[in-house]
Every structure is written in C-alpha cells, then in structure tokens.
Enzyme design. Structure first.
Site, PDB file in Angstrom:
ATOM      1  N   HIS A 165       0.920  -1.357  -0.176  1.00 57.92           N
ATOM      2  CA  HIS A 165       0.059   0.057   0.183  1.00 57.92           C
ATOM      3  C   HIS A 165       0.858   1.239  -0.015  1.00 57.92           C
ATOM      4  O   HIS A 165       0.578   2.042   0.761  1.00 57.92           O
ATOM      5  CB  HIS A 165      -0.863  -0.007   1.175  1.00 57.92           C
ATOM      6  CG  HIS A 165      -2.177  -1.115   1.058  1.00 57.92           C
ATOM      7  ND1 HIS A 165      -3.172  -0.887   0.112  1.00 57.92           N
ATOM      8  CD2 HIS A 165      -2.197  -2.389   1.321  1.00 57.92           C
ATOM      9  CE1 HIS A 165      -3.844  -1.988   0.369  1.00 57.92           C
ATOM     10  NE2 HIS A 165      -3.298  -2.720   1.185  1.00 57.92           N
ATOM     11  N   ALA A 175      -6.049 -14.956  -4.697  1.00 59.39           N
ATOM     12  CA  ALA A 175      -5.065 -15.064  -3.668  1.00 59.39           C
ATOM     13  C   ALA A 175      -4.099 -14.097  -3.479  1.00 59.39           C
ATOM     14  O   ALA A 175      -3.284 -14.093  -2.623  1.00 59.39           O
ATOM     15  CB  ALA A 175      -4.305 -16.466  -4.255  1.00 59.39           C
ATOM     16  N   LEU A 183      -2.012 -12.636  -5.416  1.00 57.75           N
ATOM     17  CA  LEU A 183      -0.867 -12.899  -5.986  1.00 57.75           C
ATOM     18  C   LEU A 183      -0.598 -12.519  -7.493  1.00 57.75           C
ATOM     19  O   LEU A 183       0.076 -12.723  -8.208  1.00 57.75           O
ATOM     20  CB  LEU A 183      -0.506 -14.577  -6.140  1.00 57.75           C
ATOM     21  CG  LEU A 183      -0.555 -15.098  -4.664  1.00 57.75           C
ATOM     22  CD1 LEU A 183      -0.174 -16.770  -4.810  1.00 57.75           C
ATOM     23  CD2 LEU A 183       0.704 -14.704  -3.915  1.00 57.75           C
ATOM     24  N   SER A 184      -1.632 -11.529  -7.764  1.00 64.33           N
ATOM     25  CA  SER A 184      -1.884 -10.767  -8.848  1.00 64.33           C
ATOM     26  C   SER A 184      -2.109 -11.427 -10.250  1.00 64.33           C
ATOM     27  O   SER A 184      -1.370 -11.195 -11.302  1.00 64.33           O
ATOM     28  CB  SER A 184      -0.172 -10.039  -9.345  1.00 64.33           C
ATOM     29  OG  SER A 184       0.012  -8.853  -8.898  1.00 64.33           O
ATOM     30  N   SER A 185      -3.000 -12.217 -10.165  1.00 65.49           N
ATOM     31  CA  SER A 185      -3.730 -13.186 -11.224  1.00 65.49           C
ATOM     32  C   SER A 185      -3.702 -12.015 -12.347  1.00 65.49           C
ATOM     33  O   SER A 185      -3.916 -12.275 -13.716  1.00 65.49           O
ATOM     34  CB  SER A 185      -4.627 -14.033 -10.934  1.00 65.49           C
ATOM     35  OG  SER A 185      -5.544 -13.263 -10.532  1.00 65.49           O
ATOM     36  N   GLU A 201      -6.906  -1.973 -15.948  1.00 66.63           N
ATOM     37  CA  GLU A 201      -7.528  -2.610 -14.645  1.00 66.63           C
ATOM     38  C   GLU A 201      -8.354  -1.306 -14.072  1.00 66.63           C
ATOM     39  O   GLU A 201      -9.295  -1.457 -13.220  1.00 66.63           O
ATOM     40  CB  GLU A 201      -6.446  -2.994 -13.646  1.00 66.63           C
ATOM     41  CG  GLU A 201      -6.900  -3.599 -12.549  1.00 66.63           C
ATOM     42  CD  GLU A 201      -6.106  -4.827 -12.014  1.00 66.63           C
ATOM     43  OE1 GLU A 201      -5.300  -5.200 -12.426  1.00 66.63           O
ATOM     44  OE2 GLU A 201      -6.233  -5.210 -10.917  1.00 66.63           O
ATOM     45  N   ASP A 228       1.895  -4.231  -9.157  1.00 63.87           N
ATOM     46  CA  ASP A 228       1.622  -5.775  -9.976  1.00 63.87           C
ATOM     47  C   ASP A 228       2.102  -5.730 -11.226  1.00 63.87           C
ATOM     48  O   ASP A 228       2.950  -6.672 -11.745  1.00 63.87           O
ATOM     49  CB  ASP A 228       0.192  -6.227  -9.614  1.00 63.87           C
ATOM     50  CG  ASP A 228      -0.366  -5.804  -8.273  1.00 63.87           C
ATOM     51  OD1 ASP A 228       0.478  -5.730  -7.478  1.00 63.87           O
ATOM     52  OD2 ASP A 228      -1.606  -5.650  -8.121  1.00 63.87           O
ATOM     53  N   TYR A 235     -10.235  -0.982  -0.710  1.00 64.47           N
ATOM     54  CA  TYR A 235      -8.826  -0.586  -1.293  1.00 64.47           C
ATOM     55  C   TYR A 235      -8.977   0.996  -1.628  1.00 64.47           C
ATOM     56  O   TYR A 235      -8.147   1.862  -1.110  1.00 64.47           O
ATOM     57  CB  TYR A 235      -8.769  -1.305  -2.560  1.00 64.47           C
ATOM     58  CG  TYR A 235      -7.423  -1.117  -3.117  1.00 64.47           C
ATOM     59  CD1 TYR A 235      -6.257  -1.742  -2.718  1.00 64.47           C
ATOM     60  CD2 TYR A 235      -7.239   0.066  -4.071  1.00 64.47           C
ATOM     61  CE1 TYR A 235      -4.915  -1.502  -3.283  1.00 64.47           C
ATOM     62  CE2 TYR A 235      -6.060  -0.008  -4.703  1.00 64.47           C
ATOM     63  CZ  TYR A 235      -4.652  -0.485  -4.442  1.00 64.47           C
ATOM     64  OH  TYR A 235      -3.827  -0.249  -5.047  1.00 64.47           O
TER      65      TYR A 235
HETATM   66  C1  GLA Z   1      -2.840  -4.596  -4.926  1.00 66.41           C
HETATM   67  C2  GLA Z   1      -2.763  -3.358  -5.863  1.00 66.41           C
HETATM   68  C3  GLA Z   1      -1.278  -2.850  -5.828  1.00 66.41           C
HETATM   69  C4  GLA Z   1      -0.929  -2.408  -4.550  1.00 66.41           C
HETATM   70  C5  GLA Z   1      -1.027  -3.635  -3.574  1.00 66.41           C
HETATM   71  C6  GLA Z   1      -0.946  -3.074  -2.128  1.00 66.41           C
HETATM   72  O1  GLA Z   1      -2.184  -5.618  -5.340  1.00 66.41           O
HETATM   73  O2  GLA Z   1      -2.991  -3.954  -7.175  1.00 66.41           O
HETATM   74  O3  GLA Z   1      -1.334  -1.684  -6.894  1.00 66.41           O
HETATM   75  O4  GLA Z   1      -1.233  -1.231  -4.211  1.00 66.41           O
HETATM   76  O5  GLA Z   1      -2.523  -4.055  -3.698  1.00 66.41           O
HETATM   77  O6  GLA Z   1       0.434  -3.105  -1.987  1.00 66.41           O
END
Ligand code: GLA
Length: 370
Positions: free
Chosen positions: A20, A112, A114-116, A149, A161, A213
C-alpha cells in the site's frame, strides 16, 4: 516477416515488502513468481476479438466473439474486461488492433493476492505489442495494463503488480521507486543461504473491488493533504504523522511512512549482500503494521503469520492488497516442512480451510515463449 501468431507468458508476483505504498508514490520490492498466465494469440483478419480462458466458469469456456469497439461489456464475464480493456487502451493510444484470437491459461490462483489480474493483462499486452505495435515500450505496457484495470475493470490499483510482472528478473527482487519508476534489480539468492520463501495461499479470497482498497487510497490522500504534502511518500519522519488530528488517518499514514522505511532498510541490507535472515523481523513488523494500523489483514493471514513465526520462520507477512489472500514466510530450508505443518495445524484448529503452500524462487518477468 511480421509475426501473426505466438505464445506469451507473464508472471504473478509476491511483494517482499512495500504494501500500500505504490499509490502513495513510495517504494516496493516484489519478485516474480513461477506461476503465470500463458496467452496464445493470433491475428484475425475479420475485425473480431475472440477470447477463451481455461479457468473461466463453464458457461464461458466456449469462445466469446464480439466485434471490436462495441459496447455491452457488462454482459460478458468479468475476466474478459481485462483483455478487452488492454485492447481498448492500445487503440486509444493509436495502435490499431484489427482483430485477434486469444486463448488464456493461468497457473496463478485467482483471488489469492498473487496478481493473477496483472499476469493476465501483461500477457495479453505483450502479445498485442508483438503482433500489432512492436515499438511500444515496457513502461508503456505497464501503463496500458494498469489503465485497463483502473478504467475498464474499475479497481484503482497502483503500479506494483504490472511493474513486477513486466520488469522482474530471475534471482532478484525489483526495487522500484513508484514516484519516477526508477528501478534496480537486487540479488535475492536464498539457496546460497539455505533459506526458502514459502507462500501460503490462505484461500480466503481478497476483494479489492469491494471499496476498502479505494477507501484506503482516499484516506492516504486526505492524510497527505492535511500534512501539507502531495503524497505520503514525502513524509520521511514518522513523528510528523502525529500532527494528524484524526486517529484513523494517523494510523493509516504511520503505516505508509514506516513501510517505506522498511523497504529502504531491506533493500539496503540485500544490496549489501547481508544474510537475508536479518530482514525477517522487518517483514514481521510490516505485517503488524498492515494488521494494526492499516486494517487490511484478516484472521487467516494473522494465523498463518503467527504460526510460522512461532515455529521458526525468520519473518512472515501478508502480501498483496490484503483483506484475505496470501502470506509469505522466510524460513530455513530444513525447517520448511515443519513451518508448513504448523500453519496447517493452526488452520485446522480454527476450522479454516487448509492453505495451499508454494516454495518460490524469483523468475524472469513477462516474455514471449514461441
Ligand atoms: C494490490 C494493488 C497494488 C498495490 C497492492 C498493495 O495488489 O494492485 O497496486 O497497491 O494491492 O500493496
């Protein structure tokens, strides 16, 4: 000869530290996972986009064929908004996408943390680049994927990400300054120190879209404004945060300011070639800050961190946006099984579903396969 078809791959990520901080123009330190999205793509001459995903719910496995540029996305499954957003962004920037066939297959667990989604957007974006717009730079791809996104899916994420998916290299963590996008690859060779990085997917889904968020972003912006700076990144002395009258904003700002300091400390130690065991307590402190000041942890994440640390992990923390998702733990390789078993026992005793555990080493970012 121009390429008309191929296969591309883009990874998910874990963030070692720096959570964050990206939308506060701060620092992040991710690594690319050996889990990713494969995008098989081919030019279509008929002006249509056809999307298929092996992970889509049953009713969407059949090809979805839509005319480019038509409205009515809301009737399409949510996952299609990522590739469609990427296509739109290419077009909006003046790169024609005459028509394309896209087949997707991912090994990144969905939801999860993990940035899918970045793996999906980046894999599609590099495919479109190679098929239609070879001059587009990595920086532009990151921007396209992030905009897809933010605008077309509606999640106001930062740049962490997509940058990780595009820029990470094997054996390194990516030290990224999100203010000016300057970055440095820092060696992260755990094998050399008989260490392992475990990832526990707690199976409690994280929901970035539910408004929390966006709320954190707004709170940070309010805190920065009250402190008289453009972004919380500009505050380096955590004592200044005490000037905020609202205790909630104070906690939010304290997380961001101390988290940036933690990233800088870990980057410095890894850069100097220190034994990565020394970063363990900083990772765990980062988790406490996310839990107590930023309020983005969740009981399964806290349980995994506590059990891992109690059973010998050098450090552990939630990774990604939070509200569920995954935990990372830095452990002596010889203790990995014991730590894994301890986390499983702790989950069982609280009636949480068993986590999925991965041992990860940093791999290279997005690239063409064939
Ligand atoms: C998600 C967002 C990122 C980042 C993280 C927290 O993964 O996509 O841009 O803000 O939360 O670090």
């Amino acid at each position: 000869m121009e390429s008309t078809a191929g296969r591309w791959w883009a990874p998910g990520r874990v963030n070692l530290i720096g959570e964050h901080t990206d939308y506060n123009e701060g620092f992040v330190l991710p690594l690319a996972l050996p889990l990713g999205m494969t995008c098989t793509a081919a030019v279509r001459p008929d002006g249509l986009v056809r999307l298929r995903s092996r992970q889509a719910p049953c009713d969407a496995i059949d090809a979805t064929t839509i005319a480019l540029g038509t409205a009515g996305w809301s009737e399409l499954p949510a996952w299609t908004h990522y590739p469609l957003g990427v296509i739109r962004e290419f077009e909006r920037r003046g790169h024609q996408v005459p028509g394309v066939e896209i087949d997707l297959d991912s090994t990144v667990p969905i939801g999860a943390g993990l940035s899918s989604s970045a793996a999906l957007s980046c894999a599609v974006a590099i495919a479109l680049r190679d098929l239609f717009a070879p001059t587009v730079s990595a920086a532009e791809i990151i921007d396209i994927a992030r905009t897809a996104e933010n605008v077309y899916v509606g999640v106001p994420t930062g740049i962490l990400d997509q940058s990780a998916s595009m820029l990470c290299t094997a054996g390194h963590v990516l030290f990224l300054d999100t203010r000016d996008s300057a970055y440095e690859q820092i060696p992260f060779d755990l094998d050399r120190f008989d260490l392992s990085l475990l990832v526990f997917d707690t199976g409690s889904p994280h929901h970035l879209m539910d408004g929390e968020y966006a709320l954190r972003r707004a709170e940070c912006a309010a805190a920065a404004e009250q402190l008289g700076v453009g972004f919380l990144r500009d505050i380096t002395d955590s004592a200044l945060v005490d000037r905020l009258a609202d205790p909630l904003l104070r906690r939010r700002a304290r997380h961001v300011v101390t988290e940036n300091a933690r990233v800088l400390r870990i980057a410095e130690q890894l850069r100097a070639g220190a034994d990565p065991r020394v970063i363990g307590p900083i990772l765990t402190a980062g988790h406490a800050s996310l839990r107590d000041d930023y309020d983005v942890s969740a009981p399964p994440l806290d349980t995994a961190v506590a059990a891992a640390v109690a059973h010998g992990a050098h450090g552990a923390r939630m990774t990604g946006g939070g509200f569920g998702g995954s935990v990372i733990a830095l452990v002596d390789s010889e203790r990995a099984d014991r730590v894994d078993a301890a986390v499983r026992e702790a989950f069982a005793s609280k009636n949480f579903d068993a986590p999925r555990t991965f041992t990860v080493t940093p791999v290279a970012g997005a690239h063409r396969l064939s």
